[in-house]
Write an enzyme that holds these catalytic residues in place. Structure first.
Site, mmCIF file in Angstrom:
data_model
loop_
_atom_site.group_PDB
_atom_site.id
_atom_site.type_symbol
_atom_site.label_atom_id
_atom_site.label_comp_id
_atom_site.label_asym_id
_atom_site.label_seq_id
_atom_site.Cartn_x
_atom_site.Cartn_y
_atom_site.Cartn_z
ATOM 1 N N SER A 49 32.129 37.574 43.289
ATOM 2 C CA SER A 49 32.845 36.599 42.603
ATOM 3 C C SER A 49 34.347 37.180 42.431
ATOM 4 O O SER A 49 35.261 36.201 42.096
ATOM 5 C CB SER A 49 32.314 36.291 41.212
ATOM 6 O OG SER A 49 32.501 37.632 40.251
ATOM 7 N N LYS A 127 35.731 39.347 35.368
ATOM 8 C CA LYS A 127 36.634 38.120 35.793
ATOM 9 C C LYS A 127 38.081 38.396 35.398
ATOM 10 O O LYS A 127 38.364 39.509 34.774
ATOM 11 C CB LYS A 127 36.110 36.824 35.030
ATOM 12 C CG LYS A 127 34.636 36.493 35.217
ATOM 13 C CD LYS A 127 34.293 35.984 36.598
ATOM 14 C CE LYS A 127 32.797 35.782 36.375
ATOM 15 N NZ LYS A 127 32.253 35.714 38.175
#
Length: 243
Positions: A49, A127
């Site tokens: 990701s 993230k």
């Protein structure tokens, strides 16, 4: 004290190393626990990701990163920071505990986790911070860029995203386009650098936090890739709102 008295005193006998070893082990364990719980700890990147910034994939050797906690004792995360955080409840639907079902083994795992020898039993995610409390985030402008407070972001770290063709919004996967969301105070809007393969704030806009993450859930700031050797180097922040 006379010379005769001093000459009669025997030198203190040094204890053998095996007797000092338990004390040294305890001191090292205390230092390790303090480092892990108050300064920082390593984490493993489990997925793709955050490609290409951080490498990870199912079955491969993911990057090991060092995540420090000191920065956020005095300030909150800023746009562009790469952070590790505990997923809010609605983000945990696919999480499976990494602890053994055996009570004794689970207790040993929890004990060693306190010293950084075993990963914590929580859904830790990594993230990049895109927007912070009080800001409004949405997608997209005519060029497919994310907007924060109506201004397009500069995101050189994004190298994989669904191609953008204006007027074809209905054809995009869920999350490529999303309506304006105002980030509550004390929360963050986070996204993966690999927009094609990141289940981030965009995937949770219907939950009670509208996809945002409480600042209190943040475990620290990713600052360095420590393994493998060919990937070692700093994890750089880039403020996408600075353009």
């Amino acid at each position: 004290m006379s010379d005769d008295e001093g000459a009669g005193r025997r030198p203190k006998k040094q204890r053998p190393f095996w007797q000092e070893l338990p004390v040294l082990i305890v001191i090292a364990a205390v230092i390790a626990a303090l480092m892990v719980n108050f300064i920082g700890r390593p984490y493993v990147i489990p997925s793709q990701s955050m490609e290409p910034t951080l490498h990870g994939c199912t079955g491969c050797t993911g990057d090991r990163i060092y995540v420090q906690k000191l920065s956020y004792y005095w300030s909150d995360p800023k746009p562009g920071d790469v952070v590790v955080f505990v997923g809010p409840p609605s983000w945990n639907d696919t999480y499976r505990s990494n602890r053994s079902s055996n009570t004794l083994v689970r207790g040993v795992q929890n004990f060693f986790s306190y010293f950084g020898l075993v990963p914590p039993d929580e859904n830790d995610l990594v993230k990049r911070v895109i927007a912070v409390g009080g800001q409004t985030v949405e997608c997209c402008d005519a060029q497919g860029r994310i907007l924060v407070d109506g201004k397009p972001l500069d995101e050189p770290y994004v190298q994989k995203d669904y191609p953008w063709v204006a007027g074809q919004n209905a054809a995009y996967p869920r999350g490529r386009v999303f309506a304006p969301i105002k980030v509550p105070a004390g929360h963050l809007w986070v996204m993966g650098d690999n927009r094609n393969e990141s289940r981030d704030s965009r995937a949770h806009t219907s939950d009670e936090l509208h996809g945002t993450v409480p600042v209190d859930n943040v475990r620290g700031k990713a600052v360095f890739k420590i393994w493998p050797p060919g990937r070692m180097g700093p994890v750089r922040s880039h403020d996408p709102q600075s353009n």
